[in-house]
Design a protein around this motif. Sequence first.
Motif, PDB file in Angstrom:
ATOM      1  N   MET A  23      57.781  63.798  69.780  1.00 40.87           N
ATOM      2  CA  MET A  23      58.908  64.984  69.245  1.00 40.87           C
ATOM      3  C   MET A  23      60.266  64.947  69.697  1.00 40.87           C
ATOM      4  N   LEU A  24      61.372  64.386  68.835  1.00 49.52           N
ATOM      5  CA  LEU A  24      62.832  64.753  69.510  1.00 49.52           C
ATOM      6  C   LEU A  24      63.082  65.262  68.332  1.00 49.52           C
ATOM      7  N   PRO A  25      63.616  66.802  69.179  1.00 52.53           N
ATOM      8  CA  PRO A  25      64.317  67.312  68.146  1.00 52.53           C
ATOM      9  C   PRO A  25      65.502  67.275  67.867  1.00 52.53           C
ATOM     10  N   PHE A  26      65.992  67.385  66.704  1.00 50.21           N
ATOM     11  CA  PHE A  26      67.871  66.849  65.926  1.00 50.21           C
ATOM     12  C   PHE A  26      67.689  68.037  65.211  1.00 50.21           C
ATOM     13  N   PRO A  27      69.127  69.039  65.065  1.00 49.22           N
ATOM     14  CA  PRO A  27      70.240  69.450  64.485  1.00 49.22           C
ATOM     15  C   PRO A  27      70.581  68.903  63.168  1.00 49.22           C
ATOM     16  N   GLY A  28      69.779  69.804  62.390  1.00 48.81           N
ATOM     17  CA  GLY A  28      69.976  69.082  60.595  1.00 48.81           C
ATOM     18  C   GLY A  28      72.082  69.062  60.015  1.00 48.81           C
ATOM     19  N   ASP A  29      71.695  68.063  59.750  1.00 51.07           N
ATOM     20  CA  ASP A  29      72.480  67.316  59.442  1.00 51.07           C
ATOM     21  C   ASP A  29      73.640  68.531  58.838  1.00 51.07           C
ATOM     22  N   TRP A  30      73.300  68.935  57.413  1.00 49.82           N
ATOM     23  CA  TRP A  30      74.240  69.923  57.114  1.00 49.82           C
ATOM     24  C   TRP A  30      74.559  71.411  57.738  1.00 49.82           C
ATOM     25  N   HIS A  31      73.617  71.505  58.121  1.00 49.40           N
ATOM     26  CA  HIS A  31      74.121  72.462  59.606  1.00 49.40           C
ATOM     27  C   HIS A  31      74.788  72.740  60.615  1.00 49.40           C
ATOM     28  N   ILE A  32      74.843  71.314  60.774  1.00 52.34           N
ATOM     29  CA  ILE A  32      76.061  70.604  61.834  1.00 52.34           C
ATOM     30  C   ILE A  32      77.336  71.260  61.587  1.00 52.34           C
ATOM     31  N   LEU A  33      77.255  70.357  59.862  1.00 53.07           N
ATOM     32  CA  LEU A  33      79.010  70.447  59.179  1.00 53.07           C
ATOM     33  C   LEU A  33      78.781  71.912  58.526  1.00 53.07           C
ATOM     34  N   PHE A  34      78.275  72.459  58.547  1.00 52.15           N
ATOM     35  CA  PHE A  34      78.771  73.657  57.871  1.00 52.15           C
ATOM     36  C   PHE A  34      78.993  74.719  59.303  1.00 52.15           C
ATOM     37  N   ASN A  35      78.084  74.946  60.755  1.00 48.70           N
ATOM     38  CA  ASN A  35      78.437  75.029  61.615  1.00 48.70           C
ATOM     39  C   ASN A  35      79.900  74.834  62.021  1.00 48.70           C
ATOM     40  N   TYR A  72      85.022  65.569  61.763  1.00 47.64           N
ATOM     41  CA  TYR A  72      83.813  66.289  60.804  1.00 47.64           C
ATOM     42  C   TYR A  72      83.815  65.323  59.771  1.00 47.64           C
ATOM     43  N   ILE A  73      85.202  64.341  59.532  1.00 48.10           N
ATOM     44  CA  ILE A  73      85.081  63.453  58.144  1.00 48.10           C
ATOM     45  C   ILE A  73      83.707  62.352  58.550  1.00 48.10           C
ATOM     46  N   ALA A  74      84.272  61.904  60.069  1.00 48.73           N
ATOM     47  CA  ALA A  74      83.456  60.657  60.055  1.00 48.73           C
ATOM     48  C   ALA A  74      81.349  61.044  60.493  1.00 48.73           C
ATOM     49  N   LEU A  75      81.825  61.864  60.326  1.00 46.65           N
ATOM     50  CA  LEU A  75      79.525  62.730  60.533  1.00 46.65           C
ATOM     51  C   LEU A  75      79.203  62.399  58.804  1.00 46.65           C
ATOM     52  N   TYR A  76      80.546  63.328  57.983  1.00 47.49           N
ATOM     53  CA  TYR A  76      79.870  62.838  56.860  1.00 47.49           C
ATOM     54  C   TYR A  76      80.042  61.744  56.306  1.00 47.49           C
ATOM     55  N   VAL A  77      80.492  60.760  56.755  1.00 47.78           N
ATOM     56  CA  VAL A  77      80.527  59.415  56.022  1.00 47.78           C
ATOM     57  C   VAL A  77      79.050  59.019  56.884  1.00 47.78           C
ATOM     58  N   GLY A  78      78.903  59.138  57.792  1.00 49.39           N
ATOM     59  CA  GLY A  78      77.910  58.690  58.659  1.00 49.39           C
ATOM     60  C   GLY A  78      76.703  58.929  58.256  1.00 49.39           C
ATOM     61  N   ILE A  79      76.453  59.881  57.726  1.00 45.66           N
ATOM     62  CA  ILE A  79      74.951  60.474  56.743  1.00 45.66           C
ATOM     63  C   ILE A  79      74.993  60.118  55.524  1.00 45.66           C
ATOM     64  N   ARG A  80      76.034  60.213  54.725  1.00 48.73           N
ATOM     65  CA  ARG A  80      76.505  59.191  53.468  1.00 48.73           C
ATOM     66  C   ARG A  80      76.529  58.190  53.415  1.00 48.73           C
ATOM     67  N   TYR A  81      76.444  56.982  54.930  1.00 46.87           N
ATOM     68  CA  TYR A  81      75.715  55.771  54.419  1.00 46.87           C
ATOM     69  C   TYR A  81      75.500  55.437  55.222  1.00 46.87           C
ATOM     70  N   ARG A  82      74.270  55.982  55.868  1.00 43.40           N
ATOM     71  CA  ARG A  82      73.295  55.256  56.867  1.00 43.40           C
ATOM     72  C   ARG A  82      73.826  54.775  58.451  1.00 43.40           C
ATOM     73  N   CYS A  83      75.420  55.471  58.665  1.00 44.01           N
ATOM     74  CA  CYS A  83      75.096  54.448  60.079  1.00 44.01           C
ATOM     75  C   CYS A  83      75.143  55.417  61.332  1.00 44.01           C
ATOM     76  N   TRP A  84      73.958  54.879  62.302  1.00 40.11           N
ATOM     77  CA  TRP A  84      73.617  56.119  62.954  1.00 40.11           C
ATOM     78  C   TRP A  84      74.792  56.222  64.373  1.00 40.11           C
ATOM     79  N   ALA A  85      74.970  55.440  64.076  1.00 41.63           N
ATOM     80  CA  ALA A  85      75.962  54.882  65.244  1.00 41.63           C
ATOM     81  C   ALA A  85      77.610  56.081  65.258  1.00 41.63           C
ATOM     82  N   LEU A  86      77.951  55.521  63.862  1.00 46.74           N
ATOM     83  CA  LEU A  86      78.615  56.547  63.639  1.00 46.74           C
ATOM     84  C   LEU A  86      78.350  57.953  63.577  1.00 46.74           C
TER      85      LEU A  86
END
Length: 368
Positions: free
Chosen positions: A176-188, A334-348
């Motif tokens: 099990m690899l815990p990970f914070p939720g994408d939307w929650h990261i942006l929101f916080n 913030y922009i990079a995380l949003y783009v990375g989530i939206r366009y499936r770029c794990w490294a970004l």
Amino acid sequence: MVPFQKLKRRRRSLTEKHSPHTTLAIPVEGSQCVNIIEIDTEECLPQPQKVLEVSNFRLNNSEEEAMTQLQEDMFKCMLMRFANSSSDECELPGPISLINCIRKQTDNCEVSNIVYVEILNEISDSKPTIMTALGKLYTTFILKKQQKWLLVVGDAKIFVLLHELKREYGSHLSWMLPFPGDWHILFNYQPALLKPYADAGLSKLAEVSGHHSETLTSLIQCKNFRRTHNFLVQLFETLYWFFLSLYLESLVSANSEQHTPQEKLKEHVFPLIFELSKVKCNTDLESFRRKAQSVLSSTGISYTGFTEFMKSLAKKQDTISFWYQFLIHDCFAYIALYVGIRYRCWALRMGSLKQQAAIFSAFDRSTY
């Protein structure tokens, strides 16, 4: 005098059974919260909590490359939008969508293989409920589908509990690899980002852009995610245009030309807008990038030149240095995380999280 009974909290239901929307601190009687992972608690060896160091937040090669590529693509996007801002000939999408146009790929997207296990009618932020959910995930993915690892995502509270369980049960939860939720990261990250910048000028800019009274308070306190998100994206583009105009003015004055920066840019960049609309495959995309690089090189406009100009200007003026830090590092994360989530770029995605870590730690968001 108001009777004491009037001050009591209203009950959700008059029946003896608890409401399905209960907010009790412990599971209700008859709860199905059971641990369906067979674990001998006597054999559990708690794992010590890992101490993170600065080196853990340095970007690796793939993350550095992804962040740099996004910076260069963002520079091209801003050039095209800035050149097109005074023209009605071609309507361009917003910066985030335009990034997708520049980075678009024609390969077949990976088909989603979502499995809905079930919805638990239990207290979500409690260890018994989480162990029940982990047991179902273990059966579905580890035993049946033979997955070696499994990302388990949750909000801040669940993220902390997942780490506590992982330390308590040791190797039994190694999959099990815990990970914070994408939307929650942006929101916080929004309040952490606005805290140092709101009183430095963002509040005034928000008022100028039409936010007043309760709407302004909601935006600054980040009570409405969409409102604050849209403001940050618009602010990012506005500041980028301002710094871009300074850079172009320096090129015009250096060459003693009579054209305004926008006219000079439009003359060379505007044809690229139509070239971009013709991109249909990866070959066309690479051809467009080569042509764009050639056109920009012939005019002396480049991302490298822009960054060098801004760094030299930031050394001379503290105000420029302050907002350049916001543009290139803090808000860009913030922009990079949003783009990375939206366009499936794990490294970004990972690179942006590492850049956000210092802001989270400094401005009262230590959980993330």
